[in-house]
Design a protein around this motif. Structure first.
Motif, mmCIF file in Angstrom:
data_model
loop_
_atom_site.group_PDB
_atom_site.id
_atom_site.type_symbol
_atom_site.label_atom_id
_atom_site.label_comp_id
_atom_site.label_asym_id
_atom_site.label_seq_id
_atom_site.Cartn_x
_atom_site.Cartn_y
_atom_site.Cartn_z
ATOM 1 N N GLY A 150 0.851 -1.183 0.000
ATOM 2 C CA GLY A 150 0.000 0.000 0.000
ATOM 3 C C GLY A 150 0.888 1.235 0.000
ATOM 4 N N GLY A 151 0.694 2.104 0.923
ATOM 5 C CA GLY A 151 1.501 3.312 0.960
ATOM 6 C C GLY A 151 1.376 4.098 -0.330
ATOM 7 N N PHE A 152 2.429 4.825 -0.638
ATOM 8 C CA PHE A 152 2.395 5.674 -1.825
ATOM 9 C C PHE A 152 2.953 4.977 -3.055
ATOM 10 N N SER A 153 3.727 3.901 -2.849
ATOM 11 C CA SER A 153 4.374 3.271 -4.006
ATOM 12 C C SER A 153 4.424 1.755 -3.918
ATOM 13 N N ASN A 154 3.875 1.188 -2.869
ATOM 14 C CA ASN A 154 3.929 -0.263 -2.680
ATOM 15 C C ASN A 154 5.366 -0.757 -2.556
ATOM 16 N N GLY A 155 6.186 0.055 -1.904
ATOM 17 C CA GLY A 155 7.570 -0.322 -1.660
ATOM 18 C C GLY A 155 8.514 -0.101 -2.818
ATOM 19 N N ARG A 156 8.044 0.542 -3.896
ATOM 20 C CA ARG A 156 8.872 0.682 -5.098
ATOM 21 C C ARG A 156 9.771 1.911 -5.055
ATOM 22 N N ASP A 157 9.298 2.978 -4.438
ATOM 23 C CA ASP A 157 10.049 4.230 -4.417
ATOM 24 C C ASP A 157 10.523 4.497 -2.994
ATOM 25 N N ILE A 158 11.511 5.377 -2.866
ATOM 26 C CA ILE A 158 11.980 5.712 -1.526
ATOM 27 C C ILE A 158 10.838 6.356 -0.738
ATOM 28 N N GLY A 159 10.851 6.126 0.564
ATOM 29 C CA GLY A 159 9.698 6.476 1.377
ATOM 30 C C GLY A 159 9.454 7.942 1.595
ATOM 31 N N VAL A 160 10.369 8.801 1.155
ATOM 32 C CA VAL A 160 10.215 10.233 1.420
ATOM 33 C C VAL A 160 9.669 10.992 0.214
ATOM 34 N N VAL A 161 9.399 10.291 -0.886
ATOM 35 C CA VAL A 161 8.754 10.953 -2.022
ATOM 36 C C VAL A 161 7.315 10.445 -2.092
ATOM 37 N N PHE A 162 6.384 11.385 -2.050
ATOM 38 C CA PHE A 162 4.979 11.053 -1.853
ATOM 39 C C PHE A 162 4.161 11.369 -3.095
ATOM 40 N N ASN A 163 2.953 10.842 -3.114
ATOM 41 C CA ASN A 163 1.976 11.194 -4.129
ATOM 42 C C ASN A 163 0.602 10.910 -3.555
ATOM 43 N N GLN A 164 -0.392 11.633 -4.010
ATOM 44 C CA GLN A 164 -1.763 11.403 -3.542
ATOM 45 C C GLN A 164 -2.742 11.862 -4.608
ATOM 46 N N PRO A 165 -3.323 10.915 -5.363
ATOM 47 C CA PRO A 165 -4.349 11.309 -6.333
ATOM 48 C C PRO A 165 -5.547 11.925 -5.617
ATOM 49 N N ASN A 166 -6.166 12.890 -6.265
ATOM 50 C CA ASN A 166 -7.353 13.513 -5.676
ATOM 51 C C ASN A 166 -8.057 14.334 -6.755
ATOM 52 N N HIS A 167 -9.306 14.007 -7.021
ATOM 53 C CA HIS A 167 -10.090 14.763 -7.996
ATOM 54 C C HIS A 167 -11.034 15.756 -7.321
ATOM 55 N N ASP A 168 -11.087 15.718 -6.011
ATOM 56 C CA ASP A 168 -12.011 16.587 -5.276
ATOM 57 C C ASP A 168 -11.307 17.334 -4.152
ATOM 58 N N GLY A 169 -10.060 17.640 -4.337
ATOM 59 C CA GLY A 169 -9.273 18.345 -3.335
ATOM 60 C C GLY A 169 -7.837 18.406 -3.809
ATOM 61 N N VAL A 170 -6.948 18.828 -2.939
ATOM 62 C CA VAL A 170 -5.566 19.030 -3.353
ATOM 63 C C VAL A 170 -4.939 17.708 -3.789
ATOM 64 N N CYS A 171 -4.348 17.738 -4.971
ATOM 65 C CA CYS A 171 -3.665 16.577 -5.539
ATOM 66 C C CYS A 171 -2.173 16.732 -5.282
ATOM 67 N N VAL A 172 -1.561 15.709 -4.694
ATOM 68 C CA VAL A 172 -0.120 15.716 -4.465
ATOM 69 C C VAL A 172 0.539 15.050 -5.663
ATOM 70 N N LEU A 173 1.136 15.860 -6.525
ATOM 71 C CA LEU A 173 1.779 15.311 -7.711
ATOM 72 C C LEU A 173 2.958 14.440 -7.298
ATOM 73 N N PRO A 174 3.219 13.359 -8.027
ATOM 74 C CA PRO A 174 4.319 12.462 -7.650
ATOM 75 C C PRO A 174 5.639 13.210 -7.538
ATOM 76 N N MET A 175 6.234 13.113 -6.371
ATOM 77 C CA MET A 175 7.490 13.817 -6.142
ATOM 78 C C MET A 175 8.632 13.089 -6.850
ATOM 79 N N SER A 176 9.701 13.822 -7.074
ATOM 80 C CA SER A 176 10.866 13.287 -7.762
ATOM 81 C C SER A 176 12.041 13.249 -6.803
#
Length: 697
Positions: free
Chosen positions: A99-125
C-alpha cells in the motif's frame, strides 16, 4: 517585492490548535524514525523536517480549492500532514509496507496522492529541481480548463511547488519561473531557505545567497520574503502570498528563512557546520516560538501543551506498532505497471490520476483497414493531417514546442494548425526542453493530452530527468499516476549530417522505463502509428526521421482518418526464404533497394515500433530462412540490433545456418560532410555486400 508582512483583508483564518497538533506529530515522526527506526533498519531513507515544519503546515492550510495541486521534495512531509495525509500512510511509505504511496517501489520520502475533489499531491521526484516544471504545467492546465473548456471546477485552483534554496540553481526552477511569468500562471513558488544544499552554502547556489534579491527586477512576479520561524510573520506572509496567487491569479514567490535542525539525512553529522552555526539554528527552532505564541494569544495553557506533546508521541508510536504488523509488498507483482495494462475485455486498467479516460472524449472509430485517398503525400503532410484530425476530435489535446505556432515548426509539420485551432491549443514555448517535457507532465496529470515537439533528437538530452520521471511514474506509484503524452521528435541523417541535428540514438528510449517508441519509415505507417499513440494510455516517443519526411520512397496515399496501427506489429515488405533483413526508420528503403538489386529472395521486415517490437514476426521469419541481417542507423555498440541478436541467439539458435549479422553506424558521431556521412552510415551498397556475404555462407 514585500519584505514586511502586512495585514490584508481575508476571510481565511488558521486553526492554530490544528497547526500545533500537526507540528508535534511531525516532530514525533522525525524523532521515531531518526533515533529508532533508522537504527533498526526499518527505515532506510530519512530526512528530518525539523525547522521547516511550521511554515509548511501553515502553507498546507491554504490549499483548499477542489483542483489545487502541490509538489514537494524529500523534506515536505509536514505539508502533507497538513493537507490530511495520514500518519499511517507516511509510515507505510518509509517502512516499505504494502500500500503506501508506491507499494515499496520508491523511496519512502517521495509522496503522491491522487485527488479529484481536493488538493492533488503530484508524484514527487528524487531529483532536485525536477518538481518545478510539472507544477507549471498543472497551472497552465488550470487556465486551459477555466478559459477554454469553461470548467468551473478549476476556477480558483492553483499550483504550489516547494523547493530548497539549493534548487534555485537548477534548470527546472528557471524554466518554470519563465513559464509562470510569461504566461501569468496561478503558480506559487515556495523556497524554504535553510542556507545549505546538504553541505554547500546557499551563496554557491545564487549570488549573495538570497534568491529574492536576485529576482527584484523580474517582471510579472509577486515576491514575499521573511522569517519562517515566527508564527505571526510566517502566517501573514503566507496569507499575502495566498491572496496574490489565489485571488489576483498572479505568479508568486514566497521565500522564508528556516533552520535545518538535523542533518541533511539521518546519516549526516553536519561536521561542515560550526558550533556557532548549530547554536544559532537551535535558537531559531519554530516549535518553542509556536508554543510561546499560542500561550500569549491565550490559545493554549501550559498543561495543555505538555499533554499535546505526549499525545502526539503516543499516537505516532501506536500507529508505528500497527504498521509494523502489516505485510510487505509482494515481489511477485514487481514487474506490473511499467506500462498500462488491459483487462479481459481489452480495456485499459486505468491509473487513478492522469491522462484522459477512453470514454472522455469519445474517439471516432478506428480501423486497421485502409481507405486510401488518391495521390501520394509525404510524411510531413501525413503527420499534419493526422494531428489536424485528432485535434478536431479531442479538445483536450495540446500541440506545442519551439516554433510550432506561427512558423509551423522547423520541419513544417505543424504549418497552419495554430491558425486553425488557436494559440491555446497550438502554441510556442520558451527554449527549454526541460520545460517542454516537465510542462507536459503537469498537463497530463491534469487530464489533458500533451503533444510536445522536440525539434531534434539531440535536443532532448537536457530533458532526460523529466523523461525519466514521466516514464517511471506509473510503475513507481503502482498505477496511481501516469502521464500519457506523445513526444514528437525529429532526427536522423538528412542531405548532410552533424553531431547535433542528425542523431538517432533511439535505443535510449527503448531502454527507458515506461516509454513506447515508434519509428515509421513512410507516410502511411506514420498516420497509423501516430493515431494509435494519440489514443493510447502510455507516454510515447514518436520519431520523425528527417530524411523520410519528404523522401520520395516514403510517400504514400493517405490511408484515411480511421487508419490505425497497433504498436508491436511489424510489416513484411518483401518475402523470401534465403535470409531475413530487419530494419526500421531511415534505413528500410535502403534495405529494399539492396535486396531488389541483389536478386536474392529475402524477407524484409520493417519493425515500425521498437518498444514494443514484433519479436514473433522476426523469430518466425528467421526460423524459416536460417539467416538474419539487422540494419540500423544508430551506433552499432549496444544499438537495438544487439537486443534482436540476443533474442535470436536464445530463441532461434538451432534454426540458424549462419551467424547473425549487424550493419550500423560505427561508434562515432554523424559526420557533416555528405561524403563522410555516406561513408559512415549504412547505405544500399554496404547492405548489398552484407546480403551477398550472408547468403554465401
Amino acid at each position: 517585492m514585500n519584505n514586511q508582512a502586512e495585514s490584508i483583508s481575508s476571510d481565511f483564518t488558521f486553526d492554530w490548535q490544528s497547526v500545533a497538533q500537526q507540528m508535534l506529530i511531525s516532530r514525533a515522526l522525525d524523532d521515531l524514525e531518526e533515533f529508532t527506526l533508522v537504527k533498526e533498519k526499518k527505515v532506510l531513507y530519512q530526512f528530518s523536517a525539523r525547522g521547516h515544519d511550521l511554515a509548511q503546515i501553515l502553507l498546507g492550510k491554504i490549499l483548499d480549492a477542489k483542483k489545487d495541486a502541490v509538489s514537494g521534495y524529500y523534506r515536505s512531509r509536514p505539508l502533507l500532514l497538513s493537507i490530511g495525509i495520514s500518519v499511517e500512510q507516511c509510515l507505510q511509505s518509509t517502512m516499505m509496507k504494502a500500500g503506501g504511496f508506491s507499494n515499496g517501489r520508491d523511496i519512502g520520502v517521495v509522496f503522491n496522492q491522487p485527488n479529484h475533489d481536493g488538493v492533488c499531491v503530484l508524484p514527487m521526484s528524487g531529483g532536485v529541481g525536477a518538481q518545478y516544471t510539472p507544477v507549471a504545467g498543472w497551472a497552465q492546465a488550470v487556465e486551459f480548463h477555466n478559459k477554454y473548456l469553461e470548467n468551473n471546477e478549476w476556477n480558483d485552483a492553483i499550483g504550489l511547488v516547494l523547493g530548497g534554496d539549493a534548487s534555485v540553481a537548477t534548470n527546472g526552477f528557471w524554466s518554470a519561473l519563465t513559464m509562470a511569468t510569461t504566461l501569468s500562471l496561478p503558480m506559487m513558488f515556495y523556497i524554504e531557505d535553510n542556507g545549505y544544499g546538504i553541505s554547500v552554502p546557499s551563496s554557491f547556489q545564487t549570488p549573495g545567497g538570497n534568491i529574492v534579491k536576485n529576482l527584484e527586477s523580474f517582471k510579472n512576479l509577486q515576491i514575499f520574503s521573511g522569517d519562517g520561524t515566527n508564527p505571526k510573520e510566517t502566517s501573514e506572509l503566507i496569507l499575502q502570498a495566498r491572496h496574490s496567487v489565489r485571488e489576483l491569479r498572479q505568479p508568486t514567490l514566497l521565500r522564508l528563512t528556516v533552520p535545518r535542525l538535523s542533518g541533511h539525512s539521518a546519516q549526516d553529522t553536519q561536521s561542515y557546520k560550526s558550533a556557532e552555526r548549530i547554536a544559532f539554528e537551535q535558537q531559531h527552532d519554530p516549535l518553542p516560538k509556536l508554543e510561546r505564541f499560542l500561550k500569549k494569544q491565550g490559545l493554549l495553557s501550559n498543561d495543555r501543551w505538555d499533554k499535546m506533546v505526549s499525545e502526539a508521541q503516543q499516537y505516532v508510536q501506536k500507529v508505528c506498532d500497527q504498521v509494523e504488523q502489516q505485510e510487505k509488498a509482494s515481489p511477485a507483482d514487481i514487474e506490473r505497471f511499467a506500462f498500462s495494462e488491459k483487462n479481459d475485455q481489452d480495456q485499459p486498467i486505468l491509473q487513478t490520476q492522469g491522462g484522459i479516460l477512453p470514454s472522455q472524449p469519445q474517439f471516432p472509430p478506428s480501423s486497421r483497414d485502409k481507405s486510401p485517398e488518391a495521390g501520394r503525400i509525404n510524411m510531413v503532410t501525413a503527420i499534419r493531417k493526422t494531428l489536424d484530425f485528432e485535434l478536431q476530435h479531442n479538445n483536450k489535446m495540446l500541440l506545442f514546442g519551439e516554433d510550432v505556432g506561427a512558423k509551423g515548426g522547423v520541419h513544417a509539420v505543424t504549418l497552419g494548425l495554430q491558425e486553425k485551432f488557436g494559440d491555446q491549443r497550438v502554441f510556442d514555448t520558451s527554449l527549454s526542453e526541460e520545460g517542454i517535457i516537465g510542462r507536459s507532465l503537469g498537463l497530463a496529470l491534469a487530464g489533458l493530452l500533451p503533444v510536445p515537439e522536440i525539434q531534434f533528437r539531440k535536443y532532448a538530452d537536457p530533458a532526460e530527468e523529466q523523461f525519466n520521471d514521466c516514464g517511471t511514474m506509473r510503475w513507481r506509484t503502482n498505477n496511481r499516476f501516469a502521464a500519457p503524452m506523445v513526444v514528437r521528435m525529429a532526427g536522423g541523417y538528412f542531405g548532410c549530417g552533424d553531431p547535433w541535428h542528425s542523431q538517432c540514438a533511439e535505443v535510449k528510449w527503448v531502454h527507458a522505463i515506461g516509454w513506447q517508441l515508434a519509428m515509421p519509415s513512410n507516410a502511411e505507417d506514420a498516420v497509423g502509428l501516430l493515431r494509435y499513440a494519440l489514443r493510447d494510455n502510455n507516454p510515447t516517443v514518436f520519431f520523425e526521421h528527417r530524411k523520410m519526411l519528404d523522401h520520395i520512397w516514403a510517400r504514400r496515399p493517405y490511408p484515411g482518418d480511421e487508419y490505425i496501427i497497433p504498436f508491436g506489429v511489424g510489416k513484411r515488405i518483401l518475402s523470401g526464404d534465403r535470409l531475413t533483413v530487419v530494419s526500421w526508420g531511415g534505413t528500410v528503403h535502403m534495405c529494399q533497394t539492396a535486396i531488389e538489386n541483389s536478386g536474392i529472395q529475402a524477407d524484409l521486415i520493417d519493425l515500425r515500433t521498437l518498444s514494443p517490437w514484433d519479436k514473433d514476426m522476426v523469430l518466425q521469419s528467421v526460423k524459416n530462412t536460417g539467416r538474419c541481417l539487422i540494419v540500423h542507423e544508430d551506433n552499432i555498440s549496444a544499438g537495438f540490433g544487439a537486443e534482436i541478436a540476443a533474442v535470436l541467439a536464445q530463441e532461434a539458435f538451432f534454426y540458424l545456418d549462419a551467424p547473425i549479422e549487424r550493419l550500423a553506424t560505427p561508434d562515432i558521431g554523424n559526420p557533416h560532410d555528405p561524403v563522410l556521412m555516406n561513408a559512415a552510415l549504412p547505405n544500399p551498397d554496404k547492405i548489398l555486400e552484407a546480403i551477398k556475404n550472408l547468403d554465401a555462407i
